[in-house]
Each structure stands twice: as structure tokens, then as C-alpha cells.
Enzyme design. Structure first.
Site, PDB file in Angstrom:
ATOM      1  N   GLU A 110       0.829  -1.214   0.000  1.00 34.76           N
ATOM      2  CA  GLU A 110       0.000   0.000   0.000  1.00 34.76           C
ATOM      3  C   GLU A 110       0.857   1.254   0.000  1.00 34.76           C
ATOM      4  OE1 GLU A 110      -2.222  -1.708   3.399  1.00 34.76           O
ATOM      5  OE2 GLU A 110      -3.996  -0.958   2.356  1.00 34.76           O
ATOM      6  N   GLU A 158      -3.684  -9.499   4.061  1.00 34.34           N
ATOM      7  CA  GLU A 158      -4.365  -9.157   5.309  1.00 34.34           C
ATOM      8  C   GLU A 158      -5.493 -10.118   5.668  1.00 34.34           C
ATOM      9  OE1 GLU A 158      -3.462  -7.092   2.951  1.00 34.34           O
ATOM     10  OE2 GLU A 158      -2.706  -5.213   3.803  1.00 34.34           O
TER      11      GLU A 158
END
Ligand code: T1G
Length: 674
Positions: free
Chosen positions: A116, A136
Site C-alpha cells: 500500500e 491481510e
């Protein structure tokens, strides 16, 4: 002359090295082993970014990771504490809003928050061997730093959701993942110079925020169709993160960027506080704790390049495939030539199946087979670094001294034995059994081999009985006691199946078979209901009936009123048991047994037990294993449930002192170690 200003930005954490070369500020992250975005890294990056933004010498900014990888994610250990600013999303926003072009230099495994962060940079220069991913969901989370918003804008919702829902680690040099890289560099030694040169190229172009990209939404109809089908799929499973991930990606498609990020942030905050995520984060560290080779390793561990596998049975064949998958050279020792040829053909078929399923590329399968030699045992042993003996019974091969033994259920080990969860080529668990008389160097060797095979070793001080076996027996003993108290086996299985057990106790016992399980009366009191059912000629699933009847080709289990009548006749009057007592009592019995195993030094820590039961006994990972599940359910509730029942097997149901101490001291399962 190149002006070089090198040094630590004032009060910047040690985690960031700051260097300006030819107008490019290089911010190098140094936080081994994986440059996780822990607070010192986030704080240091923000300070360095501020420094670079105001530095008139700087025309572009390069963010890089030192050591093995660009950041592999946020620091998972930090999630159990209150977030400490600056948090990763804030950092990403600052990078993206920077007035000077920001380039990410990628290598290693760029995962989660690291990926990210890279997307928040305006450009990315990557080593070809770099792998990327958003894992995640494996932690019960969703990307929480803009990953659900920027990724679909760049590659569309299908690819974004493939990445987010699978959590897979993917090659950046292959479409569609190559979209994330503006420049791919083949040789590691060329990466920095290529990245610096790219920085100069973009100085004039300026920033290109990923949030402004829309190519991923070019086909709105297909996007909506994809989102609808993914939402349906995600709604079926027991885990929350996949559902939230689809909703967050849909928000990226329907809402402005800031609103989408706010949606993601709210979903992330809810998930990070959930029991499912606590359990999955616990499981992440529990596996790594279990796999640590004890520092007492007398001699340095040998390099294991060539492994000799002895034996011709299913286990040996699966071990050969596992070793080939792990990149080892395998020398397969089988005395009988005809059997040898058949065994080799079986492995060739297994690899061919993997190629047909798309699990393996043709090249990898051919390279694996090229590393396999089959032959007479003495010849195969001669050039091997290590010997793993999986031979059985009459076909037992003559294993040399120092060979490691791949044990079978019921086998007693004299030194160190490896009990592979089956099928050995697919399962990740190996219980490393260490008998009292084992030689000092055998354990580190065994642990090193298991890790080299890419599996998770759990060290068990036992000469044969596994942790999995002991915990399974405790589950059956508890299930029988609940029947003694008046519950029906079908209710018990239904409640535990809804709770998340893939194979609840009575279905499990039918699958294993009910014959010869012992006498009807349990030594501590109460009945062994498998023995009662077996007495009536119902020996389990293979015979078509056990606790259940098994109907049709698929062998669907069906409750049988005759079994209930049999139980009622044998049991007589019973106090009755409320369904809501089933889960706390099952967890209490398992936690009690786990405490006993730690107390007796059979395992080093409670989390090792959870690793065994999650990896080898189909216990839901999002529950964290029986010990963690008991803690999350509430140890006080579990203890109260055990104290509230009146069952003759008192020794089994009396809460262990350690459990009570953990409630008294308010500490968690991680503290329970020998
Ligand atoms: N946080 C903390 N510690 C970590 C870590 C992490 N993200 N990743 C690894 N470690 C530790 C690990 O515990 C071990 O410690 C050591 O590093 C080596 O790990 C905001 C919310 C990168 C593929 O899920 O997949 O970012 O035992 O043995 O086999 O949206 O580590 O030595 O003390 O596994 O070479 C997302 C998890 C986080 C990546 C390397 N990222 N890590 O494998 O080494 S959430 C992940 C891995 C997030 C954002 C969200 C692997 C690896 P110790 P290792 P490896």
C-alpha cells in the site's frame, strides 16, 4: 561534483537512513528482518519526507527498503495495542500528496502495508524477482491503508479482489501485476542506479497520484457484475474479512476516494478488534514460535541438499513429492526393483496431476523429476546429506545410524521421530517426537529438515503418542461425558459444527472406525459410547453405519433413531444438558488437557498445541486453536461450565490450577509455557 548530504534527519528514528544524491532524496528503511512498518519506521519516514519536501536540493524522492525486502507489511504485533500515530494510512496520504514526485524502489516480498505504501508513491521501479500481495485476509483483516481503494483503480475489481481475498504472494513481472511497476529491472546490482535514473526522468513530470487513476473502472457493467458475484461468494463463509473486503472495494467503485478510504478505515477498525483477527494474528506468531530451532543445537546445522528417502509406501511417496516441491535432490531407496519402478511412476503421475491442475508449471515439474533418483538403498544413502526412513514392516529398509524416522501412528520411537500429518506432501504440520533417550544432535537436525521441507515443526517430548492424539482423545472423552449427561451425539456434532469444527467428534470417530476402541466403562467414570455402538455391530463409516447411517454414493451421514434408543437404554436417567453448555465444556476439556501437556513438559508452550490442532486436525484457524479459543471464549466462563456439571470423571473435569491462575492474573494463553 555530486553534492552529497548524508546523515540522520534530526531526531529521526534509526529506522530511516536519509541520503541526497544528485537532487534525489533516498529514504532507506532499515528495520530487519522484514522492514515491517513499526512506529519507528513510520515516524522516521514522515520526518524524512518532511525534510525532503522542504529541501531545495531535492527534486524527487526515492523510498527503498534495506536488506531482504521493501516493507512486508505493517507490524502485526502492534495491532494488539492502541495505534500510535502516524499510522500507515496517514503516511500513505502524505506520500501521495507530496508536491515532488515520489518513487518506490521494490525488491523482496512487498506485502500488505508495504504494498500500500508503494501504491501511494507516484511511481514504482521494481526488481523483476519482486513479489507483491495483500495477505491481510489471512490475519482476519482487510488492507487498511488504501489498498482496497488504490488497487482496483489500477487493475480493476476482479484482479484486486483476487489479490485481497486469496492473500497470495504474486510475481510483479507477470501481467496483470506488472501494471503496478513503471519499470522492471532484471539484475539486483542495477536496481538503485535504474531507480535514481527514473527519478531524474520524472522530476519534470511531477507527481502522479494513484488515486487519480481510473483505468481499473473502464468497464462499469463488468465491474458491477463482478462485485455482485464476489459479494455472494463472500457471504457464505464464516469469516468476516472477505465480506468487508468486497464491500470496501465496492466503495472504491461507488464513492469518491476520501469516502472510500473512510469506509475502509471503519471496516478495518472493526476487524482488528474482532476475535477472528486476534485468533489469526495469534496463529501467525504461534507457528513461528513453534518452528524456532532450539539454540542448544550442538553443531551447526548441515546444509540439506540431497535427501535419501527409504520405503515404498504412501508416506514415502508423499515425502518424496514434498522434498521435490521444496527443491531438494531426492535419492529414493527401495530394494525391490519392480516396486521401485511402480513407485517412481506414481510420483510422476502425482506431478503430472499438479501440472494439469495448474498447481505446477511444466518446467517446475520436469525440474523436480530431474532431481529424483531411485535405486537400491545402499546406493541411495551413499551421497545423501540426510536419510529419512519411511519404510514399513516387511519392506523395512536397512537405515543407517543417524537416519531420521518418519513414524506411523502407534509406532514407538527410540530417538527422534517425525510424525507427518497426512497427506504429507500437502499438510504443513510435523510433530517432532523426542524420546528421552534421543541423541542431542538429532532434534536440531529433525527441526531443520522439517523447516527445509517448508513445513511447521512442533517439538513434542514423547516416545510415540502425539499431541494431536492426546487432544483428540480428550475431545472424544469430553463428547462422551456430554452424552452421559443427557446430550445427543447429533446435537453435540451440530453445535460444534456450527461453531466451526469441520469434523465434529462423533462424525470423526465414525470416519476413523469404532472397532477395538476399548471397554464401555471409562476408567475415570462414564462411558465410551464408541464401544457401546461398536458392540451393536456398528463399526463406523466404512461399514455404512456407526453413530450415523451413511446413505448413497456420497455416504451422507444421517442420524439414526435406533442409536438414540440404544444410548437411552444404556444411559438410564441423566441430568440433561443445555445446548449452550456444549461449546464451553468442549473448550474447557481441551484447555485442561493442553495445560496438562505443558505442565508435564510434553510441549514447550500452549501455542504449540494450537499449531498442532489447527494445522493437523482441521480446527478452524480463525478460532486460533483450542487453547486460544478457550481464552477468547472466556476462561472464567469455561471454568464455571466445568465446575457446574456433575460427572463421575472428576479428575478429567476439574479445572487445572494454571487455568484458574490465568483468570486470577488476567493473563493470556501466550504466557502458558513450560
Ligand atoms: N509484522 C511483524 N513481524 C513480522 C511480519 C509483520 N508483518 N512479517 C514477518 N515478521 C517476523 C516474523 O514473525 C519472524 O519473526 C520474522 O519476521 C521472519 O518472518 C496496514 C494491516 C514476509 C513472506 O501479513 O508473510 O500490513 O520469528 O519467518 O519465511 O493494510 O514473514 O524471526 O522473531 O515468516 O522469510 C501484512 C507477513 C501485515 C506479511 C517472510 N503483511 N509475513 O517469510 O520469514 S498486516 C503480512 C510474511 C498489514 C496493512 C495491513 C513472511 C514473509 P521471528 P518469517 P520468511
Amino acid at each position: 561534483m555530486t553534492e552529497r548530504v548524508t546523515g540522520e534527519v534530526q531526531a529521526m528514528a534509526e529506522a530511516i537512513h536519509y541520503d541526497v544524491t544528485d537532487g534525489v532524496a533516498v529514504l532507506s528503511i532499515c528495520h530487519p528482518p522484514v522492514n515491517a512498518l513499526a512506529w519507528p519506521v513510520r515516524d522516521g519516514l514522515l520526518r524524512a519526507l518532511t525534510q525532503a519536501e522542504v529541501d531545495p536540493e531535492v527534486g524527487a524522492i526515492l523510498v527503498a527498503g534495506e536488506g531482504s525486502t521493501f516493507p512486508a507489511g505493517a507490524d502485526i504485533a502492534e495491532f494488539d495495542a492502541a495505534p500510535k500515530d502516524p499510522w500507515v494510512p496517514e503516511l500513505c496520504t502524505r506520500l501521495e500528496n507530496c508536491a515532488k514526485p515520489v518513487v518506490a524502489e521494490l525488491h523482496g516480498t512487498v506485502l500488505g502495508g508495504g504494498f500500500e505504501l508503494a501504491l501511494a508513491c507516484h511511481y514504482r521501479v521494481a526488481l523483476r524477482a519482486t513479489r507483491v500481495g495483500l495477505p491481510e485476509v489471512k490475519l482476519g483483516l482487510i488492507p487498511g491503508a488504501g489498498g482496497t481503494q488504490r488497487t482496483p483503480r489500477m487493475v480493476g475489481v476482479k484482479v484486486a479482489l483476487d489479490m485481497i481475498l486469496s492473500g497470495r504472494i504474486l510475481p510483479i513481472d507477470r501481467p496483470p501485476y506488472s501494471t503496478f511497476a513503471d519499470l522492471l529491472v532484471a539484475a539486483p546490482n542495477d536496481l538503485r542506479s535504474a531507480a535514481l535514473s527514473f527519478c531524474h526522468d520524472v522530476m519534470a513530470k511531477g507527481p502522479r497520484p494513484s488515486r487519480d487513476r481510473q483505468e481499473g473502472f473502464a468497464d462499469p457493467v463488468a465491474t458491477q457484475t463482478e462485485l455482485r458475484s464476489r459479494a455472494e461468494e463472500a457471504s457464505e463463509g464464516p469469516e468476516n474479512a472477505p465480506r468487508e473486503a468486497v464491500a470496501a472495494v465496492e466503495a472504491a467503485f461507488l464513492l469518491p476516494f476520501e469516502a472510500g478510504c473512510a469506509f475502509e478505515e471503519a471496516a478495518f477498525a472493526e476487524l482488528v478488534a474482532s476475535d477472528q483477527s486476534k485468533a489469526l494474528r495469534y496463529a501467525f506468531f504461534a507457528e513461528r514460535r513453534a518452528a524456532k530451532v532450539p539454540l542448544t543445537a550442538a553443531a551447526p546445522l548441515p546444509r540439506i541438499g540431497a535427501l535419501a528417502v527409504l520405503g515404498a509406501g504412501a508416506l514415502a511417496s508423499q515425502l518424496v513429492v514434498a522434498a521435490l516441491d521444496a527443491g531438494l535432490t531426492v535419492r529414493w531407496g527401495i530394494a525391490d526393483e519392480a516396486i521401485r519402478d511402480a513407485a517412481r511412476a506414481e510420483v510422476e503421475d502425482s506431478l503430472e496431476d499438479a501440472v494439469s491442475d495448474g498447481a505446477l508449471s511444466r518446467d517446475v515439474a520436469s525440474a523436480s523429476l530431474a532431481r529424483l533418483t531411485c535405486g537400491a538403498t545402499p546406493l541411495m544413502i551413499r551421497d545423501a546429506d540426510l536419510v529419512l526412513d519411511a519404510s514399513r514392516g516387511s519392506r523395512a529398509e536397512t537405515a543407517p545410524d543417524g537416519a531420521l524416522r518418519a513414524t506411523a501412528p502407534g509406532e514407538t520411537v527410540a530417538g527422534v521421530g517425525l510424525r507427518f500429518a497426512r497427506p504429507a506432501h500437502l499438510s504443513r504440520l510435523v510433530e517432532v517426537l523426542e524420546a528421552p533417550q534421543a541423541k542431542a544432535d538429532q532434534l536440531p537436525l529433525a527441526l531443520a529438515l522439517v523447516k527445509r521441507l517448508g513445513k511447521v515443526p512442533v517439538h513434542v517430548r514423547s516416545d510415540g503418542v502425539t499431541v494431536g492424539g492426546k487432544m483428540t482423545r480428550a475431545l472424544h472423552r469430553a463428547a462422551d461425558a456430554l452424552v452421559d449427561l443427557g446430550a445427543s451425539p447429533y446435537d453435540i456434532d451440530a453445535v460444534l459444527s456450527d461453531w466451526g469444527l469441520e469434523l465434529p467428534p462423533f462424525l470423526q470417530r465414525d470416519a476413523t472406525g469404532l472397532k477395538g476402541v476399548g471397554t464401555e466403562e471409562r476408567p475415570g467414570g462414564g462411558r465410551d459410547w464408541a464401544a457401546v455402538i461398536a458392540q451393536a455391530g456398528r463399526s463406523g463409516r466404512a461399514a455404512g453405519r456407526g453413530f450415523y447411517n451413511y446413505r448413497g454414493d456420497a455416504g451422507a451421514p444421517v442420524a439414526d433413531p435406533l442409536v438414540l434408543e440404544m444410548i437411552e437404554r444404556a444411559r438410564g436417567d441423566a441430568p440433561g444438558l443445555a445446548k449452550q453448555a456444549i461449546v464451553p465444556l468442549m473448550l474447557g476439556a481441551l484447555a485442561n488437557e493442553g495445560v496438562r501437556l505443558v505442565d508435564r513438559g510434553i510441549v514447550a508452550r500452549a501455542s504449540d498445541i494450537d499449531v498442532v490442532i489447527m494445522l493437523g486436525h482441521q480446527f478452524p484457524r480463525w478460532r486460533g486453536g483450542p487453547m486460544k479459543a478457550a481464552e477468547l471464549h472466556g476462561l472464567f466462563r469455561v471454568i464455571r461450565a466445568m465446575e457446574a456439571i456433575d460427572h463421575p470423571d472428576r479428575a478429567f473435569w476439574a479445572p487445572e490450577p494454571w487455568l484458574k491462575a490465568m483468570v486470577r492474573d488476567g493473563v493470556g494463553i501466550e504466557t502458558l509455557s513450560a
